[in-house]
Design a protein around this motif. Structure first.
Motif, PDB file in Angstrom:
ATOM      1  N   GLU A  86       0.812  -1.225   0.000  1.00  0.00           N
ATOM      2  CA  GLU A  86       0.000   0.000   0.000  1.00  0.00           C
ATOM      3  C   GLU A  86       0.847   1.278   0.000  1.00  0.00           C
ATOM      4  OE1 GLU A  86      -3.432   0.217   0.008  1.00  0.00           O
ATOM      5  OE2 GLU A  86      -3.505  -1.960  -0.238  1.00  0.00           O
ATOM      6  N   TYR A  87       2.157   1.136   0.185  1.00  0.00           N
ATOM      7  CA  TYR A  87       3.052   2.286   0.327  1.00  0.00           C
ATOM      8  C   TYR A  87       2.578   3.204   1.459  1.00  0.00           C
ATOM      9  CZ  TYR A  87       5.483   1.024  -3.964  1.00  0.00           C
ATOM     10  OH  TYR A  87       6.214   0.357  -4.905  1.00  0.00           O
ATOM     11  N   THR A  88       2.369   2.607   2.623  1.00  0.00           N
ATOM     12  CA  THR A  88       1.953   3.373   3.797  1.00  0.00           C
ATOM     13  C   THR A  88       2.817   3.009   4.995  1.00  0.00           C
ATOM     14  OG1 THR A  88       0.298   1.727   4.467  1.00  0.00           O
ATOM     15  CG2 THR A  88      -0.461   3.554   3.063  1.00  0.00           C
ATOM     16  N   ALA A  89       2.884   3.937   5.918  1.00  0.00           N
ATOM     17  CA  ALA A  89       3.542   3.710   7.211  1.00  0.00           C
ATOM     18  C   ALA A  89       2.615   4.245   8.289  1.00  0.00           C
ATOM     19  CB  ALA A  89       4.880   4.430   7.268  1.00  0.00           C
ATOM     20  N   THR A  90       2.190   3.366   9.167  1.00  0.00           N
ATOM     21  CA  THR A  90       1.392   3.760  10.322  1.00  0.00           C
ATOM     22  C   THR A  90       2.348   3.859  11.496  1.00  0.00           C
ATOM     23  OG1 THR A  90      -0.471   2.538   9.418  1.00  0.00           O
ATOM     24  CG2 THR A  90      -0.604   3.140  11.739  1.00  0.00           C
ATOM     25  N   TRP A  91       2.258   4.938  12.261  1.00  0.00           N
ATOM     26  CA  TRP A  91       3.208   5.141  13.348  1.00  0.00           C
ATOM     27  C   TRP A  91       2.514   5.534  14.640  1.00  0.00           C
ATOM     28  CZ3 TRP A  91       2.622  10.200  14.720  1.00  0.00           C
ATOM     29  CH2 TRP A  91       2.211  11.089  13.726  1.00  0.00           C
ATOM     30  N   GLN A  92       3.203   5.203  15.726  1.00  0.00           N
ATOM     31  CA  GLN A  92       2.758   5.596  17.059  1.00  0.00           C
ATOM     32  C   GLN A  92       3.999   6.006  17.840  1.00  0.00           C
ATOM     33  OE1 GLN A  92       0.924   2.503  19.395  1.00  0.00           O
ATOM     34  NE2 GLN A  92       0.195   3.955  20.915  1.00  0.00           N
ATOM     35  N   ILE A  93       3.860   7.097  18.581  1.00  0.00           N
ATOM     36  CA  ILE A  93       4.960   7.605  19.394  1.00  0.00           C
ATOM     37  C   ILE A  93       4.606   7.428  20.859  1.00  0.00           C
ATOM     38  CG2 ILE A  93       6.121   9.731  20.104  1.00  0.00           C
ATOM     39  CD1 ILE A  93       5.878  10.663  17.167  1.00  0.00           C
ATOM     40  N   LYS A  94       5.570   6.883  21.607  1.00  0.00           N
ATOM     41  CA  LYS A  94       5.443   6.764  23.063  1.00  0.00           C
ATOM     42  C   LYS A  94       6.544   7.617  23.683  1.00  0.00           C
ATOM     43  CE  LYS A  94       2.283   3.513  23.636  1.00  0.00           C
ATOM     44  NZ  LYS A  94       1.088   3.683  24.402  1.00  0.00           N
ATOM     45  N   THR A  95       6.139   8.675  24.364  1.00  0.00           N
ATOM     46  CA  THR A  95       7.123   9.535  25.015  1.00  0.00           C
ATOM     47  C   THR A  95       7.753   8.788  26.186  1.00  0.00           C
ATOM     48  OG1 THR A  95       5.394  10.510  26.380  1.00  0.00           O
ATOM     49  CG2 THR A  95       5.986  11.686  24.351  1.00  0.00           C
ATOM     50  N   HIS A  96       8.960   9.186  26.554  1.00  0.00           N
ATOM     51  CA  HIS A  96       9.657   8.548  27.666  1.00  0.00           C
ATOM     52  C   HIS A  96       9.237   9.148  29.004  1.00  0.00           C
ATOM     53  CE1 HIS A  96      13.106   7.008  24.880  1.00  0.00           C
ATOM     54  NE2 HIS A  96      11.909   6.598  24.504  1.00  0.00           N
ATOM     55  N   VAL A  97       8.539  10.270  28.962  1.00  0.00           N
ATOM     56  CA  VAL A  97       7.993  10.923  30.150  1.00  0.00           C
ATOM     57  C   VAL A  97       6.504  11.145  29.892  1.00  0.00           C
ATOM     58  CG1 VAL A  97       8.086  13.006  31.579  1.00  0.00           C
ATOM     59  CG2 VAL A  97      10.186  12.076  30.625  1.00  0.00           C
ATOM     60  N   PHE A  98       5.690  11.036  30.920  1.00  0.00           N
ATOM     61  CA  PHE A  98       4.233  11.196  30.783  1.00  0.00           C
ATOM     62  C   PHE A  98       3.653  10.228  29.747  1.00  0.00           C
ATOM     63  CE2 PHE A  98       5.219  15.819  31.908  1.00  0.00           C
ATOM     64  CZ  PHE A  98       4.983  15.629  33.256  1.00  0.00           C
ATOM     65  N   THR A  99       4.201   9.024  29.725  1.00  0.00           N
ATOM     66  CA  THR A  99       3.785   8.032  28.727  1.00  0.00           C
ATOM     67  C   THR A  99       2.276   7.823  28.719  1.00  0.00           C
ATOM     68  OG1 THR A  99       5.925   6.948  28.961  1.00  0.00           O
ATOM     69  CG2 THR A  99       4.180   5.663  27.932  1.00  0.00           C
ATOM     70  N   GLU A 100       1.672   7.777  29.892  1.00  0.00           N
ATOM     71  CA  GLU A 100       0.230   7.548  29.974  1.00  0.00           C
ATOM     72  C   GLU A 100      -0.568   8.758  29.490  1.00  0.00           C
ATOM     73  OE1 GLU A 100       2.184   7.495  32.845  1.00  0.00           O
ATOM     74  OE2 GLU A 100       2.669   5.378  32.687  1.00  0.00           O
ATOM     75  N   ALA A 101       0.028   9.922  29.551  1.00  0.00           N
ATOM     76  CA  ALA A 101      -0.696  11.150  29.223  1.00  0.00           C
ATOM     77  C   ALA A 101      -0.630  11.525  27.739  1.00  0.00           C
ATOM     78  CB  ALA A 101      -0.155  12.313  30.052  1.00  0.00           C
ATOM     79  N   VAL A 102       0.395  11.059  27.049  1.00  0.00           N
ATOM     80  CA  VAL A 102       0.614  11.493  25.668  1.00  0.00           C
ATOM     81  C   VAL A 102       0.156  10.405  24.693  1.00  0.00           C
ATOM     82  CG1 VAL A 102       2.324  12.217  23.954  1.00  0.00           C
ATOM     83  CG2 VAL A 102       2.572  12.923  26.340  1.00  0.00           C
ATOM     84  N   TYR A 103      -0.719  10.795  23.783  1.00  0.00           N
ATOM     85  CA  TYR A 103      -1.193   9.923  22.712  1.00  0.00           C
ATOM     86  C   TYR A 103      -0.799  10.590  21.400  1.00  0.00           C
ATOM     87  CZ  TYR A 103      -4.469   7.714  19.466  1.00  0.00           C
ATOM     88  OH  TYR A 103      -5.027   7.065  18.398  1.00  0.00           O
ATOM     89  N   CYS A 104       0.019   9.911  20.599  1.00  0.00           N
ATOM     90  CA  CYS A 104       0.449  10.484  19.326  1.00  0.00           C
ATOM     91  C   CYS A 104       0.534   9.356  18.304  1.00  0.00           C
ATOM     92  CB  CYS A 104       1.801  11.179  19.480  1.00  0.00           C
ATOM     93  SG  CYS A 104       2.311  12.081  18.002  1.00  0.00           S
ATOM     94  N   THR A 105      -0.257   9.468  17.260  1.00  0.00           N
ATOM     95  CA  THR A 105      -0.307   8.425  16.241  1.00  0.00           C
ATOM     96  C   THR A 105      -0.627   9.047  14.888  1.00  0.00           C
ATOM     97  OG1 THR A 105      -1.264   6.274  15.702  1.00  0.00           O
ATOM     98  CG2 THR A 105      -2.750   7.901  16.644  1.00  0.00           C
ATOM     99  N   GLY A 106      -0.327   8.321  13.839  1.00  0.00           N
ATOM    100  CA  GLY A 106      -0.636   8.836  12.512  1.00  0.00           C
ATOM    101  C   GLY A 106      -0.293   7.850  11.418  1.00  0.00           C
ATOM    102  N   LYS A 107      -0.418   8.334  10.193  1.00  0.00           N
ATOM    103  CA  LYS A 107      -0.162   7.494   9.027  1.00  0.00           C
ATOM    104  C   LYS A 107       0.414   8.351   7.910  1.00  0.00           C
ATOM    105  CE  LYS A 107      -2.357   3.758   6.507  1.00  0.00           C
ATOM    106  NZ  LYS A 107      -3.573   2.927   6.452  1.00  0.00           N
ATOM    107  N   ASN A 108       1.399   7.806   7.230  1.00  0.00           N
ATOM    108  CA  ASN A 108       1.993   8.448   6.063  1.00  0.00           C
ATOM    109  C   ASN A 108       1.609   7.641   4.827  1.00  0.00           C
ATOM    110  OD1 ASN A 108       3.229  10.048   7.967  1.00  0.00           O
ATOM    111  ND2 ASN A 108       5.238   9.139   7.725  1.00  0.00           N
ATOM    112  N   HIS A 109       1.125   8.348   3.817  1.00  0.00           N
ATOM    113  CA  HIS A 109       0.799   7.738   2.528  1.00  0.00           C
ATOM    114  C   HIS A 109       1.838   8.229   1.521  1.00  0.00           C
ATOM    115  CE1 HIS A 109      -3.258   6.277   3.604  1.00  0.00           C
ATOM    116  NE2 HIS A 109      -3.229   7.299   4.450  1.00  0.00           N
ATOM    117  N   PHE A 110       2.462   7.315   0.810  1.00  0.00           N
ATOM    118  CA  PHE A 110       3.437   7.642  -0.219  1.00  0.00           C
ATOM    119  C   PHE A 110       2.732   7.448  -1.557  1.00  0.00           C
ATOM    120  CE2 PHE A 110       5.721   6.619   3.531  1.00  0.00           C
ATOM    121  CZ  PHE A 110       6.903   7.326   3.501  1.00  0.00           C
TER     122      PHE A 110
END
Length: 178
Positions: A86-110
């Motif tokens: 599909e030429y896609t990358a789905t990503w999720q970021i987990k911070t090293h501090v406030f891990t429970e508080a930070v939600y960061c996710t997305g997708k890249n389409h090429f």
């Protein structure tokens, strides 16, 4: 906060996609707010590639938030799933501090874009103030808002700088083979 960025790179989609996926640690020089990227793992299963990288940022923390957080907030682990069909990358970021508080996710389409590649990056970052521990309750909402704004404003330029780095990397590679 929504993350939205389009970047165009004047090279064929398969080359751009593979470069992003396989050469990420080589682009630190093109991202001034990133100190280091470490490759952690790669697994292949059912036609997907699962990657894990640790990122170490170097941007400034807003002064109000500095009293409660440190630069470790700017370090995170990225988990990405690459779908070559599909030429896609789905990503999720987990911070090293406030891990429970930070939600960061997305997708890249090429996407194919004439003779080049269009990369559509979409995602979101949300900080849940209820999950921020060890800070005065009266300030957690304000701190969450400041941090979310700050991180959101840094993520988009990082994506843009990474795209510029990929372009420069591919141009140098092309010149060295000419």
């Amino acid at each position: 906060m929504l993350i939205s960025l389009n970047a165009r790179i004047p090279f064929p989609r398969p080359l751009v996609y593979a470069t992003y996926r396989d050469k990420l640690t080589g682009f630190v020089a093109y991202m001034p707010k990133i100190r280091q990227i470490n490759f952690k793992s790669r697994q292949e299963q059912d036609g997907l590639i699962f990657l894990e990288h640790e990122w170490y940022g170097g941007a400034d923390i807003p002064s109000l938030a500095r009293a409660f957080i440190n630069e470790n907030l700017l370090n995170w682990t990225e988990y990405s799933t690459w779908d070559d069909s599909e030429y896609t990358a789905t990503w999720q970021i987990k911070t090293h501090v406030f891990t429970e508080a930070v939600y960061c996710t997305g997708k890249n389409h090429f996407l194919e874009d004439g003779s080049g590649t269009l990369i559509e990056s979409r995602g979101e970052i949300i900080i849940d103030p209820k999950q921020i521990k060890n800070t005065p309750q009266a300030l957690t909402v304000k701190i969450a808002s400041i941090v979310e704004n700050s991180l959101g404003k840094q993520i988009t330029p990082n994506f843009q700088q990474m795209s510029e780095g990929v372009c420069q990397y591919l141009q140098k590679a092309q010149e060295s083979t000419s």
